[in-house]
Design a protein around this motif. Structure first.
Motif, PDB file in Angstrom:
ATOM      1  N   ARG A 129       0.915  -1.205   0.013  1.00 34.41           N
ATOM      2  CA  ARG A 129      -0.109   0.045  -0.286  1.00 34.41           C
ATOM      3  C   ARG A 129       0.871   1.494  -0.423  1.00 34.41           C
ATOM      4  NH1 ARG A 129      -5.487  -1.772   1.890  1.00 34.41           N
ATOM      5  NH2 ARG A 129      -4.959  -4.014   2.219  1.00 34.41           N
ATOM      6  N   ASP A 130       2.053   1.289   1.126  1.00 35.94           N
ATOM      7  CA  ASP A 130       2.792   2.314   0.342  1.00 35.94           C
ATOM      8  C   ASP A 130       3.372   2.437  -0.975  1.00 35.94           C
ATOM      9  OD1 ASP A 130       3.032   2.617   3.635  1.00 35.94           O
ATOM     10  OD2 ASP A 130       4.058   1.488   3.580  1.00 35.94           O
ATOM     11  N   ASP A 131       3.880   1.582  -1.196  1.00 38.74           N
ATOM     12  CA  ASP A 131       4.248   1.405  -2.262  1.00 38.74           C
ATOM     13  C   ASP A 131       3.315   2.271  -3.558  1.00 38.74           C
ATOM     14  OD1 ASP A 131       6.948   0.644  -1.972  1.00 38.74           O
ATOM     15  OD2 ASP A 131       6.501  -1.958  -2.265  1.00 38.74           O
ATOM     16  N   ILE A 132       2.328   2.220  -3.000  1.00 43.30           N
ATOM     17  CA  ILE A 132       0.769   2.405  -4.622  1.00 43.30           C
ATOM     18  C   ILE A 132       0.353   3.817  -3.504  1.00 43.30           C
ATOM     19  CG2 ILE A 132      -1.626   2.763  -4.791  1.00 43.30           C
ATOM     20  CD1 ILE A 132      -1.656  -0.989  -4.564  1.00 43.30           C
ATOM     21  N   VAL A 133       0.837   4.011  -3.300  1.00 43.37           N
ATOM     22  CA  VAL A 133       0.564   6.202  -2.823  1.00 43.37           C
ATOM     23  C   VAL A 133       1.772   6.454  -3.043  1.00 43.37           C
ATOM     24  CG1 VAL A 133       0.989   7.163  -0.948  1.00 43.37           C
ATOM     25  CG2 VAL A 133      -0.681   5.044  -0.225  1.00 43.37           C
ATOM     26  N   GLU A 134       2.852   5.855  -3.125  1.00 42.25           N
ATOM     27  CA  GLU A 134       4.109   6.163  -4.239  1.00 42.25           C
ATOM     28  C   GLU A 134       4.198   6.707  -4.762  1.00 42.25           C
ATOM     29  OE1 GLU A 134       8.074   4.328  -3.753  1.00 42.25           O
ATOM     30  OE2 GLU A 134       8.660   4.883  -1.073  1.00 42.25           O
ATOM     31  N   ASN A 135       3.462   6.361  -5.832  1.00 38.48           N
ATOM     32  CA  ASN A 135       2.798   6.353  -7.381  1.00 38.48           C
ATOM     33  C   ASN A 135       2.085   7.033  -7.888  1.00 38.48           C
ATOM     34  OD1 ASN A 135       5.050   4.357  -9.223  1.00 38.48           O
ATOM     35  ND2 ASN A 135       3.819   2.812  -7.345  1.00 38.48           N
ATOM     36  N   VAL A 136       0.985   7.390  -6.363  1.00 37.17           N
ATOM     37  CA  VAL A 136       0.204   8.267  -6.795  1.00 37.17           C
ATOM     38  C   VAL A 136       0.271  10.199  -7.504  1.00 37.17           C
ATOM     39  CG1 VAL A 136      -1.586   9.937  -6.112  1.00 37.17           C
ATOM     40  CG2 VAL A 136      -0.919   7.449  -4.979  1.00 37.17           C
ATOM     41  N   PRO A 137       1.827  10.680  -7.438  1.00 38.32           N
ATOM     42  CA  PRO A 137       2.134  11.646  -7.956  1.00 38.32           C
ATOM     43  C   PRO A 137       2.304  11.369  -9.796  1.00 38.32           C
ATOM     44  CG  PRO A 137       2.945  11.356  -5.943  1.00 38.32           C
ATOM     45  CD  PRO A 137       2.378  10.122  -6.394  1.00 38.32           C
ATOM     46  N   ARG A 138       2.938  10.282  -9.342  1.00 41.86           N
ATOM     47  CA  ARG A 138       3.045   9.969 -10.954  1.00 41.86           C
ATOM     48  C   ARG A 138       1.496   9.496 -11.754  1.00 41.86           C
ATOM     49  NH1 ARG A 138       7.342   6.553  -9.604  1.00 41.86           N
ATOM     50  NH2 ARG A 138       9.633   7.568 -10.712  1.00 41.86           N
ATOM     51  N   LEU A 139       1.034   8.224 -11.283  1.00 43.56           N
ATOM     52  CA  LEU A 139      -0.547   9.022 -11.661  1.00 43.56           C
ATOM     53  C   LEU A 139      -1.224   9.852 -12.262  1.00 43.56           C
ATOM     54  CD1 LEU A 139      -1.694   6.306  -9.409  1.00 43.56           C
ATOM     55  CD2 LEU A 139      -1.166   5.602 -12.322  1.00 43.56           C
ATOM     56  N   ARG A 140      -1.198  10.876 -11.365  1.00 44.15           N
ATOM     57  CA  ARG A 140      -2.095  12.178 -11.787  1.00 44.15           C
ATOM     58  C   ARG A 140      -2.051  12.779 -12.427  1.00 44.15           C
ATOM     59  NH1 ARG A 140      -1.858  16.113  -6.386  1.00 44.15           N
ATOM     60  NH2 ARG A 140      -4.166  17.293  -8.081  1.00 44.15           N
ATOM     61  N   ARG A 141      -0.023  13.027 -12.966  1.00 43.43           N
ATOM     62  CA  ARG A 141       0.816  13.457 -13.991  1.00 43.43           C
ATOM     63  C   ARG A 141      -0.230  13.061 -15.143  1.00 43.43           C
ATOM     64  NH1 ARG A 141       5.439  13.513 -10.696  1.00 43.43           N
ATOM     65  NH2 ARG A 141       6.603  11.991 -12.228  1.00 43.43           N
ATOM     66  N   TYR A 142      -0.389  11.834 -15.297  1.00 46.65           N
ATOM     67  CA  TYR A 142      -0.945  11.265 -16.632  1.00 46.65           C
ATOM     68  C   TYR A 142      -1.965  11.090 -17.239  1.00 46.65           C
ATOM     69  CZ  TYR A 142      -0.866   7.243 -19.787  1.00 46.65           C
ATOM     70  OH  TYR A 142      -1.708   6.567 -21.045  1.00 46.65           O
ATOM     71  N   ALA A 185      -7.228  -0.750  -7.890  1.00 49.27           N
ATOM     72  CA  ALA A 185      -5.570  -1.565  -7.232  1.00 49.27           C
ATOM     73  C   ALA A 185      -5.999  -1.995  -6.187  1.00 49.27           C
ATOM     74  CB  ALA A 185      -4.499  -0.389  -7.578  1.00 49.27           C
ATOM     75  N   LEU A 186      -6.809  -1.150  -5.403  1.00 45.02           N
ATOM     76  CA  LEU A 186      -6.617  -1.922  -3.658  1.00 45.02           C
ATOM     77  C   LEU A 186      -7.922  -2.750  -3.150  1.00 45.02           C
ATOM     78  CD1 LEU A 186      -5.894   1.599  -1.809  1.00 45.02           C
ATOM     79  CD2 LEU A 186      -4.675  -0.390  -1.787  1.00 45.02           C
ATOM     80  N   SER A 187      -8.954  -2.928  -4.022  1.00 43.50           N
ATOM     81  CA  SER A 187      -9.636  -3.843  -4.127  1.00 43.50           C
ATOM     82  C   SER A 187      -9.123  -5.346  -4.951  1.00 43.50           C
ATOM     83  CB  SER A 187     -11.301  -3.693  -4.930  1.00 43.50           C
ATOM     84  OG  SER A 187     -10.909  -3.513  -6.045  1.00 43.50           O
ATOM     85  N   ARG A 188      -8.337  -4.967  -5.760  1.00 42.82           N
ATOM     86  CA  ARG A 188      -7.983  -6.232  -6.675  1.00 42.82           C
ATOM     87  C   ARG A 188      -6.092  -6.380  -6.586  1.00 42.82           C
ATOM     88  NH1 ARG A 188     -11.421  -4.132  -9.070  1.00 42.82           N
ATOM     89  NH2 ARG A 188     -13.766  -4.429  -9.796  1.00 42.82           N
ATOM     90  N   LEU A 189      -5.871  -6.078  -5.301  1.00 41.41           N
ATOM     91  CA  LEU A 189      -4.305  -6.576  -4.216  1.00 41.41           C
ATOM     92  C   LEU A 189      -4.489  -7.959  -4.359  1.00 41.41           C
ATOM     93  CD1 LEU A 189      -1.886  -4.670  -3.332  1.00 41.41           C
ATOM     94  CD2 LEU A 189      -2.607  -4.543  -1.031  1.00 41.41           C
ATOM     95  N   HIS A 190      -5.727  -8.539  -4.250  1.00 36.89           N
ATOM     96  CA  HIS A 190      -4.819  -9.781  -4.108  1.00 36.89           C
ATOM     97  C   HIS A 190      -4.049 -10.889  -6.285  1.00 36.89           C
ATOM     98  CE1 HIS A 190      -9.001  -9.958  -6.011  1.00 36.89           C
ATOM     99  NE2 HIS A 190      -9.079 -10.489  -6.397  1.00 36.89           N
ATOM    100  N   LEU A 192       5.167  -3.050 -10.148  1.00 36.46           N
ATOM    101  CA  LEU A 192       3.815  -1.914  -9.143  1.00 36.46           C
ATOM    102  C   LEU A 192       3.649  -1.243 -10.608  1.00 36.46           C
ATOM    103  CD1 LEU A 192       1.766  -2.045  -7.013  1.00 36.46           C
ATOM    104  CD2 LEU A 192       3.449  -0.851  -6.144  1.00 36.46           C
ATOM    105  N   ARG A 193       4.662  -0.264 -10.550  1.00 30.34           N
ATOM    106  CA  ARG A 193       4.301   0.984 -11.838  1.00 30.34           C
ATOM    107  C   ARG A 193       3.275   0.727 -12.106  1.00 30.34           C
ATOM    108  NH1 ARG A 193       8.547   5.509 -13.496  1.00 30.34           N
ATOM    109  NH2 ARG A 193       9.558   3.185 -13.902  1.00 30.34           N
ATOM    110  N   ALA A 194       3.395  -0.296 -13.903  1.00 28.57           N
ATOM    111  CA  ALA A 194       3.426   0.021 -14.551  1.00 28.57           C
ATOM    112  C   ALA A 194       1.882  -0.957 -14.533  1.00 28.57           C
ATOM    113  CB  ALA A 194       3.952  -1.781 -15.151  1.00 28.57           C
ATOM    114  N   TRP A 195       1.484  -2.401 -13.708  1.00 22.90           N
ATOM    115  CA  TRP A 195       0.212  -2.466 -13.390  1.00 22.90           C
ATOM    116  C   TRP A 195      -0.251  -1.443 -13.072  1.00 22.90           C
ATOM    117  CZ3 TRP A 195      -1.787  -3.581  -8.177  1.00 22.90           C
ATOM    118  CH2 TRP A 195      -3.224  -4.214  -8.167  1.00 22.90           C
ATOM    119  N   LEU A 196      -0.174  -0.776 -11.836  1.00 23.47           N
ATOM    120  CA  LEU A 196      -0.886   0.904 -11.966  1.00 23.47           C
ATOM    121  C   LEU A 196      -1.487   0.995 -13.177  1.00 23.47           C
ATOM    122  CD1 LEU A 196       0.472   1.504  -8.412  1.00 23.47           C
ATOM    123  CD2 LEU A 196      -1.309   0.681  -8.747  1.00 23.47           C
ATOM    124  N   PHE A 197      -0.761   1.725 -14.176  1.00 22.73           N
ATOM    125  CA  PHE A 197      -0.672   2.296 -15.099  1.00 22.73           C
ATOM    126  C   PHE A 197      -1.069   1.413 -15.957  1.00 22.73           C
ATOM    127  CE2 PHE A 197       2.629   5.805 -13.809  1.00 22.73           C
ATOM    128  CZ  PHE A 197       2.348   6.719 -14.156  1.00 22.73           C
TER     129      PHE A 197
END
Length: 142
Positions: free
Chosen positions: A4-17, A39-44, A52-57
């Motif tokens: 979850r911390d790793d996901i939060v770290e990616n929020v600025p990049r997600l927002r820019r994109y 992402a959080l509901s399908r973390l499993h 992780l970044r590629a998964w989020l994007f």
């Protein structure tokens, strides 16, 4: 550090994109919120040790495409932006999120060569625009 911390770290990049995709800060924040919820509901489904970044994007890309399809079924504006969006979707993840060509190709679900050619065409169009030329002109400014 948790996933979850790793996901939060990616929020600025997600927002820019998202802001580049939608050109509207409110809609972009809504898209990022949808990505985080998905992402959080399908973390499993996330496989530890993968990018992780590629998964989020990828989640963002898929949500954006789904929203665009829904919007396309709505009222028509008469404006055809398909060609510009092909370049834009390749340039944005590769350039703004600092992704490699392979990561951008994975997110967009297209071949690496397609990302590279779209980037080349997109950069040429931008170069033409910056030189005061018609951005769509073939070979101009090269």
């Amino acid at each position: 550090m948790t996933i979850r911390d790793d996901i939060v770290e990616n929020v600025p990049r997600l927002r820019r994109y998202a802001r580049l995709l939608l050109r509207d800060p409110v809609s972009a924040d809504d898209l990022v919120q949808d990505v985080l919820e998905r992402a959080l509901s399908r973390l499993h489904l996330y496989q530890p040790g993968t990018n992780l970044r590629a998964w989020l994007f990828t989640i963002m890309h898929n949500l954006h495409v789904n929203q665009a399809v829904r919007a396309a079924k709505g009222p028509k504006t008469g404006i055809d932006n398909d060609a510009a969006e092909n370049y834009q979707t390749a340039v944005q993840p590769a350039q703004t999120a600092g992704m490699t060509y392979a990561e951008a190709a994975s997110v967009l679900e297209i071949p690496v060569g397609t990302v590279m050619s779209r980037l080349a065409r997109g950069r040429a169009r931008l170069r033409n625009f910056m030189n005061g030329e018609d951005p769509a002109s073939e070979g101009a400014g090269q």
